[in-house]
Design an enzyme around this catalytic site. Sequence first.
Site, PDB file in Angstrom:
ATOM      1  N   GLY A 192      -0.311   7.391  -1.783  1.00 34.91           N
ATOM      2  CA  GLY A 192       0.987   6.847  -2.116  1.00 34.91           C
ATOM      3  C   GLY A 192       2.080   8.111  -2.650  1.00 34.91           C
ATOM      4  O   GLY A 192       3.116   8.047  -2.673  1.00 34.91           O
ATOM      5  N   CYS A 193       1.309   9.028  -3.746  1.00 34.12           N
ATOM      6  CA  CYS A 193       2.224   8.950  -4.769  1.00 34.12           C
ATOM      7  C   CYS A 193       3.165  10.761  -3.720  1.00 34.12           C
ATOM      8  O   CYS A 193       3.868  10.936  -3.742  1.00 34.12           O
ATOM      9  CB  CYS A 193       1.640  10.095  -6.069  1.00 34.12           C
ATOM     10  N   THR A 194       1.953  11.437  -2.773  1.00 34.39           N
ATOM     11  CA  THR A 194       3.019  12.317  -2.189  1.00 34.39           C
ATOM     12  C   THR A 194       4.005  11.422  -0.948  1.00 34.39           C
ATOM     13  O   THR A 194       4.364  12.729  -1.480  1.00 34.39           O
ATOM     14  CB  THR A 194       1.370  13.306  -1.381  1.00 34.39           C
TER      15      THR A 194
END
Length: 162
Positions: free
Chosen positions: A48-50
Amino acid sequence: MSTKTTLEVGQKAPDFTLPSQQGGTIELSALQGQWVVLYFYPRDNTPGCTLEAKAFQHNIDEFTEHNAVVLGVSTDNVDSHCKFAEKYSLNFHLLADEDHEVAEKYGVWVQKSMMGRKYMGIQRATFLIDDSGILAEIWPKVSPAGHAKAVLRALQDQEDYT
């Protein structure tokens, strides 16, 4: 224990100084005169962060055109941020809030739960700060898909009213 955000649109954004993967430190108050997209994310190199970081990078020219700087904040260290930024060609600042002091100021350091285990971590959230340091928009719980575009639209809408 949760430090749920009590910040509201119209308030002065809490100031901070944090180290950046690009070298040196970033002080929020030194960015007055520009809009700031301050997004908090849990961890470098997670799905998700990527996705979220790549979306902000994909739209970085448009943010820049609207006099906005993008700042990503997590509790990862500068070295981790350097590797993350290099891997995905991220050319905006990733700030290391290793002691989660800034996350606490912004109310995004919260109790989380995974597979029955409770722990403290960053809740994905974004704050749009206007060019005078005032909170213009807050997204307290963010889903990464489409979020960067939503922030860009909000920035454009804010400019239409100023």
